[in-house]
Write a protein that holds these residues in place. Structure first.
Motif, short mmCIF file in Angstrom:
data_model
loop_
_atom_site.label_atom_id
_atom_site.label_comp_id
_atom_site.label_asym_id
_atom_site.label_seq_id
_atom_site.Cartn_x
_atom_site.Cartn_y
_atom_site.Cartn_z
N LYS A 117 0.81 -0.99 -0.01
CA LYS A 117 0.05 0.14 0.17
C LYS A 117 1.05 1.48 -0.41
O LYS A 117 0.49 2.72 -0.75
CB LYS A 117 -0.82 0.09 1.32
N VAL A 148 -6.14 -2.81 -1.92
CA VAL A 148 -7.46 -3.41 -1.08
C VAL A 148 -8.30 -4.41 -0.96
O VAL A 148 -8.48 -4.98 -1.89
CB VAL A 148 -7.89 -2.31 -0.98
N LYS A 221 -5.83 2.70 3.03
CA LYS A 221 -7.34 1.79 2.25
C LYS A 221 -7.50 2.89 1.63
O LYS A 221 -8.04 3.27 0.93
CB LYS A 221 -7.85 0.78 2.60
#
Length: 356
Positions: A117, A148, A221
């Protein structure tokens, strides 16, 4: 040896990396040419065979690093140079560190697939936009769909269903906090729910539960989804109703775990109140893409909300596409090595098809 059809370089050989090695070791379609950890890369120009990969997995299971594995370790070389020299088709990044500069350079030579991420959330929006433009300019695939929801491929679903735009979304994108929310609404003490999430058989929590309780990973996210939908936000734009105080971060992990019982009375009162109102209390992240309002924390929801039907470490997301009468809800396992590798393999298969 059969002809190598698709050459892979793997950045990261922790739990997800090892699971990916296991899944592809028998494949005639893919071959690992370079495998790396934080100390460097080991390389087999003709591709590692099954015996060699099993040896690598066993070595990594012992907790060792590649610096002690081979005298042929490439320890000071940039991954982009390996990609160029060995004509690597796809770089897969399964690390949890800031690899943005490496991925940006990698797009000169290879496709990039990642479950990491940080390059897409812990950078400025300008850098995020730049790496997207770079992939378009070079014609290389940049797939970060497992950042995600892991194998749920939530970003791809949003791309398809939200083609006319999305007004808002909300949900619980933390398996740990989803589990804790479930248990609280079953009248379990907050302290007990944390301990259950930390210990066997679940191990949902990070080793230090404050990482989950702070919502830091959750915020990443929210940023990634919002940026995908064209919003120029960063983690600082997300209003967080803090569960922990600043002083909770100034003590050791063991001291904090002893302190978690102090939260029980306050959260018991909140749970009792929402139950009296025929509601549930859930740890949720929300984004209103019309008013540009983003938030994270425990929130009251209707007891019939689909999120209340989630189980264990599910990820949940509800979003409202423009022109749709009703919202869409996604619920399912959104974390774990097997689930993440499933998503990565989906990315890889799609990449090969796109490049034919």
């Amino acid at each position: 040896m059969s002809k190598i059809k698709h050459k892979i370089a793997l950045m990261g050989s922790g739990n997800i990396g090892k699971e990916l090695l296991r899944e592809i070791q028998n494949s005639e379609k893919y071959k690992f040419i370079a495998i790396g950890d934080s100390t460097g890369y080991i390389i087999q120009k003709n591709g590692f065979n099954k015996k060699e990969i099993n040896k690598i997995i066993e070595f990594k299971n012992s907790g060792k690093r590649f610096i002690t594995y081979s005298d042929d370790l490439y320890s000071d070389i940039e991954i982009s140079k390996i990609l160029k020299e060995y004509s690597i088709d796809t770089l897969i990044d399964v690390t949890a560190s800031q690899t943005y500069p490496h991925l940006f350079k990698a797009l000169n030579y290879s496709n990039v697939i990642t479950s990491n991420k940080l390059p897409f959330s812990d950078t400025t929006y300008e850098k995020y936009a730049a790496i997207i433009r770079k992939s378009i300019k070079t014609g290389k695939v940049l797939d970060y769909g497992t950042t995600v929801g892991a194998g749920l491929r939530i970003l791809k679903i949003i791309n398809f269903i939200g083609i006319d735009g999305i007004q808002k979304f909300s949900g619980c994108l933390s398996g740990t906090m989803n589990y804790i929310s479930q248990r609280l609404n079953e009248s379990t003490k907050f302290s007990q729910a944390i301990l259950e999430a930390m210990n066997p058989p679940r191990y949902y929590c990070e080793p230090d539960p404050r990482i989950d309780l702070s919502g830091e990973d959750f915020k990443r996210k929210i940023v990634i989804i919002s940026r995908l939908l064209g919003k120029k936000i960063s983690k600082e734009n997300i209003f967080t109703d803090p569960l922990l105080k600043e002083s909770d971060y100034k003590i050791t992990k063991d001291e904090f775990i002893k302190k978690i019982y102090d939260f029980d009375e306050e959260i018991d009162l909140k749970i009792m109140k929402v139950k009296n109102d025929k509601q549930a209390l859930w740890f949720l992240g929300s984004a209103d893409l019309i008013s540009d309002e983003y938030s994270l924390g425990f929130k009251k929801i209707d007891i019939k909300n689909p999120i209340t039907r989630s189980r264990e470490s599910d990820n949940t997301l509800t979003f409202q596409p423009n022109k749709w009468i009703r919202p869409v809800t996604i619920i399912g396992p959104g974390a774990g090595a097997i689930e993440t590798v499933s998503g990565l393999l989906s990315c890889l298969n799609e990449t090969v098809l796109q490049k034919r």
